[in-house]
Every structure is written in C-alpha cells, then in structure tokens.
Write a protein that holds these residues in place. Structure first.
Motif, short mmCIF file in Angstrom:
data_model
loop_
_atom_site.label_atom_id
_atom_site.label_comp_id
_atom_site.label_asym_id
_atom_site.label_seq_id
_atom_site.Cartn_x
_atom_site.Cartn_y
_atom_site.Cartn_z
N ALA A 152 0.82 -1.21 0.00
CA ALA A 152 0.00 0.00 0.00
C ALA A 152 0.86 1.26 0.00
O ALA A 152 0.50 2.27 -0.61
N GLY A 153 2.02 1.20 0.63
CA GLY A 153 2.92 2.34 0.71
C GLY A 153 3.58 2.71 -0.60
O GLY A 153 4.31 3.71 -0.67
N GLN A 154 3.35 1.95 -1.66
CA GLN A 154 3.89 2.28 -2.98
C GLN A 154 2.98 3.24 -3.76
O GLN A 154 3.33 3.67 -4.85
N GLU A 155 1.83 3.57 -3.18
CA GLU A 155 0.91 4.47 -3.88
C GLU A 155 1.45 5.89 -3.91
O GLU A 155 1.98 6.39 -2.92
N GLN A 156 1.31 6.52 -5.06
CA GLN A 156 1.70 7.92 -5.28
C GLN A 156 0.47 8.71 -5.68
O GLN A 156 -0.51 8.14 -6.16
N ASP A 157 0.53 10.02 -5.54
CA ASP A 157 -0.63 10.85 -5.88
C ASP A 157 -0.94 10.84 -7.37
O ASP A 157 -2.07 10.66 -7.77
N ASN A 158 0.06 11.07 -8.20
CA ASN A 158 -0.19 11.20 -9.63
C ASN A 158 1.08 10.84 -10.38
O ASN A 158 2.01 11.65 -10.44
N LEU A 159 1.13 9.66 -10.96
CA LEU A 159 2.33 9.22 -11.66
C LEU A 159 2.43 9.85 -13.04
O LEU A 159 1.42 10.00 -13.72
N PRO A 160 3.65 10.18 -13.46
CA PRO A 160 3.83 10.68 -14.82
C PRO A 160 3.70 9.52 -15.80
O PRO A 160 4.42 8.53 -15.69
N LEU A 161 2.76 9.61 -16.73
CA LEU A 161 2.56 8.55 -17.71
C LEU A 161 2.87 9.06 -19.10
O LEU A 161 2.62 10.22 -19.42
N GLU A 162 3.39 8.16 -19.92
CA GLU A 162 3.68 8.48 -21.32
C GLU A 162 2.67 7.75 -22.20
O GLU A 162 1.90 6.91 -21.72
N SER A 163 2.69 8.02 -23.48
CA SER A 163 1.68 7.47 -24.39
C SER A 163 1.68 5.94 -24.42
O SER A 163 0.65 5.32 -24.63
N HIS A 164 2.84 5.32 -24.21
CA HIS A 164 2.91 3.85 -24.26
C HIS A 164 2.56 3.19 -22.91
O HIS A 164 2.45 1.97 -22.84
N ASP A 165 2.39 3.98 -21.86
CA ASP A 165 2.05 3.43 -20.54
C ASP A 165 0.57 3.07 -20.51
O ASP A 165 -0.28 3.88 -20.85
N ILE A 166 0.27 1.84 -20.11
CA ILE A 166 -1.11 1.35 -20.10
C ILE A 166 -1.57 1.22 -18.65
O ILE A 166 -0.89 0.61 -17.82
N ARG A 167 -2.72 1.80 -18.38
CA ARG A 167 -3.25 1.83 -17.00
C ARG A 167 -3.72 0.45 -16.54
O ARG A 167 -4.15 -0.38 -17.32
N LEU A 168 -3.68 0.29 -15.21
CA LEU A 168 -4.20 -0.90 -14.56
C LEU A 168 -5.69 -0.74 -14.31
O LEU A 168 -6.20 0.37 -14.21
N HIS A 169 -6.37 -1.88 -14.16
CA HIS A 169 -7.79 -1.85 -13.77
C HIS A 169 -7.94 -1.78 -12.25
O HIS A 169 -9.01 -1.42 -11.76
N GLY A 170 -6.90 -2.14 -11.52
CA GLY A 170 -6.95 -2.12 -10.07
C GLY A 170 -5.64 -2.57 -9.46
O GLY A 170 -4.71 -2.96 -10.18
#
Length: 181
Positions: A152-170
């Motif tokens: 749980a401690g790995q959560e960040q407020d807002n990660l920088p994402l690039e066009s090739h980065d694909i989001r998780l569902h959970g």
C-alpha cells in the motif's frame, strides 16, 4: 514533475524499506484473493528483489480453482507469452533472466494479469522497472484485466505517464483490492 529515472530510484528504495518492515504483507494480500475480478486463467509472477511476493496469492488462486500461468520473455522487444504453471513446478530462466516455466508447458492466454510494480496511483497509473515488458504485453492483449500487486505504501498521488504506458484496472495490496478510479 519528477523525472521517471529519479522516481524509479526513489520507489525502489521505498519498496525495499516496505518489504523489510512488513514481511507478512504478501500473505495478507493473498487473503483478499477472492476480491479480485473474475478470470479463469490468471497470470502471476515470480518476485525478484523486493517485489511483493506473488507466491501466497498464487496458492490462494489455485485453491480457488483458477488456472495459473507465468509470463515468459522469449524476445526482449516483443510481448511476453504465458505458460501454464502450478506452484511448486520447476522453472528455468527466460531471456530476461526471470524464472519461467519450461517450454514444454502449455502456452495460454490469461484473462487476468497480476503485475509487479514500483509505484501506482488511484487512476490506474503504474510505474514499472522501465523495460516495457508488461506495457508491450498489455498493448498486445487489450481485453485482459490488469491488476497490480504492491505494498500500500507504494501508492503515489499522480504518476507521470507516457503514451505507451497502459493503465491498470486495479491494485491488490495487503489492505485489500481496489479498482482504479
């Protein structure tokens, strides 16, 4: 915005610290296995370094009747393939040096992929190691449900994402499963 290389270094240190502080986190996360989205074939991973150990989750999923598989890097710049696997079966190193099932194991397509990560955010952002293996695989399998496994401690407020980065569902942590916002 923090540079991704700097963020990776900081999050590796954070993950290592969290691993040392909470050796039972993987077992507690596995206790929430029933909360994961449905999927008959689930890809898990073999933890490397301070990654949250997916072993307890794999055992819980197998006990629940789900078929397991592990990712295999065949070519460094290609999507990974998945081979059927059960806890306790022998493994060999793949092209990326990660433990993987032997080539004789059946190749399968997972319904759900559980992925390690360095950091995540509430919107499904994922910071990986930087090799692109999971993003290439997610792009090749867009219908597959993508779930991070992390402290749980790995959560960040807002990660920088690039066009090739694909989001998780959970993300599944020692505190439970939470879908992306």
């Amino acid at each position: 915005m923090t540079d991704k290389h700097e963020l990776r270094a900081a999050m590796r240190a954070t993950r290592k610290r969290l691993a040392g502080l909470d050796p039972e986190a993987a077992a507690r996360a596995a206790g929430h296995a029933a909360d994961l989205p449905p999927g008959e074939v689930v890809a898990v991973y073999r933890a490397i370094g301070s990654e949250l150990d997916a072993g307890p989750l794999a055992l819980a999923l197998a006990r629940a009747g789900r078929t397991l598989c592990l990712p295999v890097v065949i070519e460094r710049d290609a999507p990974m393939v998945f081979r059927r696997w059960s806890p306790g079966e022998p493994l060999e190193l793949d092209e990326a040096g990660v433990p993987a099932p032997f080539p004789l194991a059946a190749t399968v397509t997972p319904d759900l992929i559980v992925t390690p990560l360095l950091a995540f955010d509430a919107r499904g952002g994922r910071l990986g190691q930087g090799g692109g293996y999971y993003d290439r695989t997610f792009a090749a399998l867009p219908e597959v449900i993508r779930i991070g496994l992390a402290y749980a401690g790995q959560e960040q407020d807002n990660l920088p994402l690039e066009s090739h980065d694909i989001r998780l569902h959970g993300v599944l942590t020692e505190r439970g499963y939470r879908g992306a916002a």
